[in-house]
Design a protein around this motif. Structure first.
Motif, short mmCIF file in Angstrom:
data_model
loop_
_atom_site.label_atom_id
_atom_site.label_comp_id
_atom_site.label_asym_id
_atom_site.label_seq_id
_atom_site.Cartn_x
_atom_site.Cartn_y
_atom_site.Cartn_z
N ALA A 69 21.85 7.04 14.90
CA ALA A 69 21.09 7.59 13.78
C ALA A 69 20.02 6.56 13.40
O ALA A 69 18.99 7.07 13.06
CB ALA A 69 22.03 7.70 12.59
N MET A 70 20.42 5.44 13.54
CA MET A 70 19.10 4.24 12.85
C MET A 70 18.19 4.19 13.94
O MET A 70 16.99 4.07 13.88
CB MET A 70 20.02 2.97 12.96
N ARG A 71 18.34 4.57 15.48
CA ARG A 71 17.52 4.74 16.22
C ARG A 71 16.43 5.91 15.89
O ARG A 71 15.24 5.71 15.92
CB ARG A 71 17.79 4.95 17.73
N SER A 72 17.19 6.94 15.52
CA SER A 72 16.17 7.93 15.23
C SER A 72 15.34 7.89 13.82
O SER A 72 14.39 8.42 13.68
CB SER A 72 17.10 9.33 15.25
N GLY A 101 13.54 8.36 22.41
CA GLY A 101 14.17 8.70 23.82
C GLY A 101 12.73 8.54 25.04
O GLY A 101 12.95 8.31 25.94
N SER A 102 11.56 8.55 24.35
CA SER A 102 10.28 8.52 25.13
C SER A 102 9.59 7.26 25.31
O SER A 102 8.44 7.02 25.87
CB SER A 102 9.42 9.68 24.76
N LEU A 103 10.38 6.30 24.60
CA LEU A 103 9.82 4.78 24.43
C LEU A 103 9.90 3.92 25.71
O LEU A 103 10.72 4.31 26.41
CB LEU A 103 10.13 3.92 23.32
N GLN A 114 9.65 -1.32 24.35
CA GLN A 114 9.76 -0.67 22.97
C GLN A 114 11.15 -0.27 22.60
O GLN A 114 11.61 -0.67 21.45
CB GLN A 114 8.97 0.43 22.93
N LYS A 115 12.00 0.14 23.30
CA LYS A 115 13.60 0.35 22.98
C LYS A 115 14.07 -0.87 22.74
O LYS A 115 14.89 -0.92 21.81
CB LYS A 115 14.13 1.01 24.22
N ALA A 116 14.00 -1.89 23.79
CA ALA A 116 14.64 -3.30 23.38
C ALA A 116 14.24 -3.92 21.92
O ALA A 116 14.98 -4.27 21.44
CB ALA A 116 14.01 -4.14 24.50
N ALA A 117 12.77 -3.56 21.60
CA ALA A 117 12.60 -4.13 20.38
C ALA A 117 13.21 -3.26 19.03
O ALA A 117 13.60 -4.01 18.13
CB ALA A 117 11.04 -3.91 20.13
#
Length: 770
Positions: A99-102, A109-111, A115-118
């Motif tokens: 939920a925090m990712r969203s 999902g498209s990063l 960017q995902k790691a950050a």
């Protein structure tokens, strides 16, 4: 003989007392530190705008719902509980992270990888920061989003259940307690979510005094910032090194000072059981063993039903059995019956052995034995019925007293617990009363008879520690005291009682010398309790205890392997007894089960326990099938096999020898051992390894997810368990129960015993007026 023993037992008994003093001092001091450093329960949890999300009362209400609906027997919390169903803590932490990712990146999902790691690093930092202050816990916007997801998921669970996992619709909030009312359902879901979310928070938020969370960063979830601590790696290595050192040291002392029981030269075997004494209380004790074994069979059948639920929770070969017997009720009964039948067999053994020790029986002993039996029947039937009614939502506010307290292995309601303690107190009085003359005759207070009384006393005394777990207990402290019951009572004091009883019986049968047996018994008890008491700490790694418990638990639980290995060596002496006794030896079945106890002490408790107790291994497998493999190998393999051995030894002296079905019992011996080994090797260990790998690769939440269990290889392994389960029940349990029931219908007539020694006769005469 007494004077000889008395000259040698002084230092030994003082050594045992010092061992007990040291072990329990560490346990109590460690418990105080645990209490002071436990995770706080916030008065309220707030959103960034200051609004209240949930309160301490909501957390308590959610914990109550979790317990009275038996959810610790459907899933786990902080890794403790059943293996069908999710780990609620790990699952909630995973949901919050997603939920925090969203919330931070709608297109997560498209990063790209960087960017995902950050984003993940920011989430981990946010979750790790402890924002508790002054009784208030402040959630970030991302955590609020996670909280809302968790509430919605639990609302769906309240409404629909999880049929594919044998959790029926209405299981969490049945109609009897207002289920079906949208407002009531929503509030129940919110309270359950409050409790689970709080456990997820304490599993990831940093301790004020450390760089890791309250649970030493368990469960593993890299996205949430939970990874293994340096302490888990270091103390794993230290525990192995300590084991190697003390193993060599203890083996040296054992061989240097000959601390093993010495065989009697040319023992005189006497096998005329038909002419052996049989007192009224011993004959009355026969029903204890028969009922114990019948309860064992029921427990086996429940285990088979539960194993089926893992692969097809929606039906039982086309029949919706879970509608009437859901998984959590079946497992609650499965665990309680394990304690009941093993304890009943051991209590029966205590009753049987008392006249054997003293040579005579006090008046009215049989009446007390029958009263105790009636009390045990009331406790067993009442507690099982109460657990069913509580989980079905039919007890209302009386759930904690009459239904279930809701902690694994501590399910029975408080009233039944108090009655069980009262029953064990009556049993202790029966045993002490029966031993009174022999105790008077034994001038050495550290002799075998006194050890038998002390070990008998420990059984009701240590069960009383379960009373420290109250309805509103903090989950960390509830687990602290709960493992006193499971580890120190079942695995500790029962083991002590067993060591003393087996030693005494070997002397009584004229197979080993009393002097050497006394020394060997003390030696075994010292190393058993010296490692086992503090070794309880391996259950405290991830419950919210300080890291010091990881060090203590790792080192001392590794040392527990030593006495368990030595018990296997002692089993060779029992094998020699069988061989030397020849075809006429009447206790073959009992002694073969003693041999099995020695083997499972080494393999089930020792090897499988050591495999999972290293902190670094436990970190990834805690709450997996590897834990279940150890649990089955230790509880059934050691304490179950020993209970059967004690039951068969006692019944062999009570049943008319003409009606003793030795072949049935030996068939049961091979069936139980083959079936138990099969379910461990074919299903439990392989799935446990797969779960540990899934946990290492993806996080612990994935190892307990429904998707994991739906994998073809896992489904196949679960179905294959049907074969060893069938062997265990049909070839193992059934012949033993049938033989016991058949023998119970053909008991020997009473034969009053003669006094074993003149000293006992004189002591009894002195006690007539007491």
């Amino acid at each position: 003989m007494n004077s000889s023993i008395e000259q040698k037992s002084g230092l030994w008994k003082h050594g045992l007392l010092l061992t007990l003093l040291f072990g329990f001092t560490v346990m109590i001091v460690g418990g105080v530190l645990m209490y002071r450093s436990r995770a706080p329960i916030p008065s309220r949890v707030t959103a960034p705008d200051g609004s209240t999300l949930f309160t301490a009362a909501d957390i308590q209400q959610g914990q109550d719902l979790f317990r009275k609906r038996g959810l610790m027997d459907y899933g786990t919390v902080l890794g403790h509980g059943a293996y069908l169903g999710p780990d609620y803590t790990a699952e909630a932490l995973h949901w919050m992270t997603e939920a925090m990712r969203s919330e931070k990146a709608a297109d997560y999902g498209s990063l790209g990888v960087g960017q995902k790691a950050a984003v993940d690093a920011e989430i981990a930092q946010e979750l790790k920061m402890n924002r508790y202050a002054g009784g208030t816990l402040a959630f970030t916007a991302g955590q609020v989003a996670g909280w809302n997801v968790i509430v919605n998921r639990y609302y769906e669970l309240v409404l629909k259940g999880q049929l594919e996992r044998a959790l029926q619709k209405g299981a969490l909030l049945p109609v009897a307690e207002g289920g079906g009312d949208p407002a009531r359902d929503r509030e129940a879901a919110r309270q359950l979510a409050a409790f689970v979310t709080w456990t997820a928070w304490l599993s990831v938020a940093k301790r004020p005094e450390a760089a890791h969370s309250y649970t030493n960063n368990w469960p593993y979830d890299k996205a949430a910032g939970n990874t293994a601590t340096a302490g888990s790696m270091m103390w794993s290595a230290v525990s192995v090194a300590t084991l190697l050192f003390f193993l060599a040291l203890i083996l040296y002392f054992q061989h240097r000072y000959q601390l093993s029981a010495v065989d009697v030269p040319n023992p005189k075997y006497r096998y005329d059981l038909a002419e052996a004494p049989l007192t009224p209380s011993q004959r009355a004790a026969a029903k204890y063993f028969v009922i114990a074994l019948v309860l064992f069979l029921v427990q086996c059948l429940l285990g088979g039903k539960m194993a089926h639920d893992y692969v097809d929770g929606a039906s039982f070969f086309g029949f919706n059995l879970s509608q009437y017997l859901p998984f959590n009720i079946a497992r609650t009964w499965h665990l309680q019956l394990a304690i009941f039948w093993i304890a009943t067999a051991w209590l029966g053994m205590g009753i049987f052995i008392a006249p054997l020790v003293s040579g005579r029986e006090p008046r009215g002993q049989r009446t007390l034995v029958n009263i105790l039996f009636g009390a045990l029947v009331i406790v067993v039937v009442g507690s099982l019925a109460g657990e069913y009614l509580s989980i079905k939502g039919l007890l209302g506010k009386a759930w904690w007293w009459l239904g279930t307290q809701g902690w694994e292995y501590l399910e029975l309601g408080r009233l039944w617990m108090l009655l069980l303690i009262a029953g064990m107190a009556i049993w202790l009085y029966i045993v002490a009363r029966g031993l009174r003359a022999a105790l008077k005759a034994e001038s050495d207070r550290g002799g075998l008879t006194h050890l038998l009384l002390y070990s008998s006393t420990a059984i009701p005394v240590f069960y009383c520690f379960a009373l420290f777990v109250n309805r509103d207990s903090h989950i960390t402290m509830a687990d602290y005291w709960r493992w006193w019951l499971i580890h120190l009572w079942v695995e500790g004091m029962f083991e002590v009682f067993a060591v003393v009883v087996i030693g005494f019986l070997m002397v009584r049968l004229g197979l080993v010398t009393a002097h050497s047996t006394l020394r060997a018994t003390y030696f075994q008890l010292i190393i058993l309790l010296g490692s086992g008491i503090i070794g309880t700490g391996h259950h405290y790694y991830w419950i919210g205890a300080p890291e010091a418990w990881m060090a203590l638990g790792a080192v001392f639980s590794a040392l527990e392997v030593i006495p368990l290995s030595l018990l296997m060596v002692e089993a060779y002496g029992q094998y020699k007894v069988i061989k030397a006794g020849g075809h006429e030896f009447p206790y073959k079945a009992a002694f073969w089960f003693l041999l099995a106890t020695g083997f499972w002490n080494l393999f089930g408790a020792g090897v499988l326990g050591f495999l999972i107790n290293l902190p670094f291994v436990s970190y990834f497998q805690h709450g997996s099938f590897l834990t279940a493999a150890h649990g089955h190998g230790a509880l059934m393999g050691v304490y179950g096999m020993l209970a059967v051995a004690l039951a068969l030894f006692s019944l062999r002296n009570i049943v008319d020898p003409r009606y003793w079905k030795e072949r049935w019992f030996m068939a049961g011996f091979w069936g139980l051992n083959a079936g138990l080994m099969g379910m461990i090797v074919i299903t439990l260990v392989p799935i446990g390894v797969l779960q540990a790998v899934a946990s290492f690769n993806n996080g612990f939440w994935s190892a307990r997810s429904l998707e994991f269990y739906r994998q073809p290889v896992v489904q196949t392994l679960l179905w294959l368990r049907m074969a060893p389960d069938t062997v265990f029940i049909a070839i193992g349990a059934l012949p033993i129960v049938a033989g016991a029931v058949y023998g119970f219908l053909h008991l020997r007539p009473l034969r009053e015993p003669h006094a074993v020694k003149e000293a006992i006769e004189e002591a009894e005469e002195e006690l007539v007026g007491v």
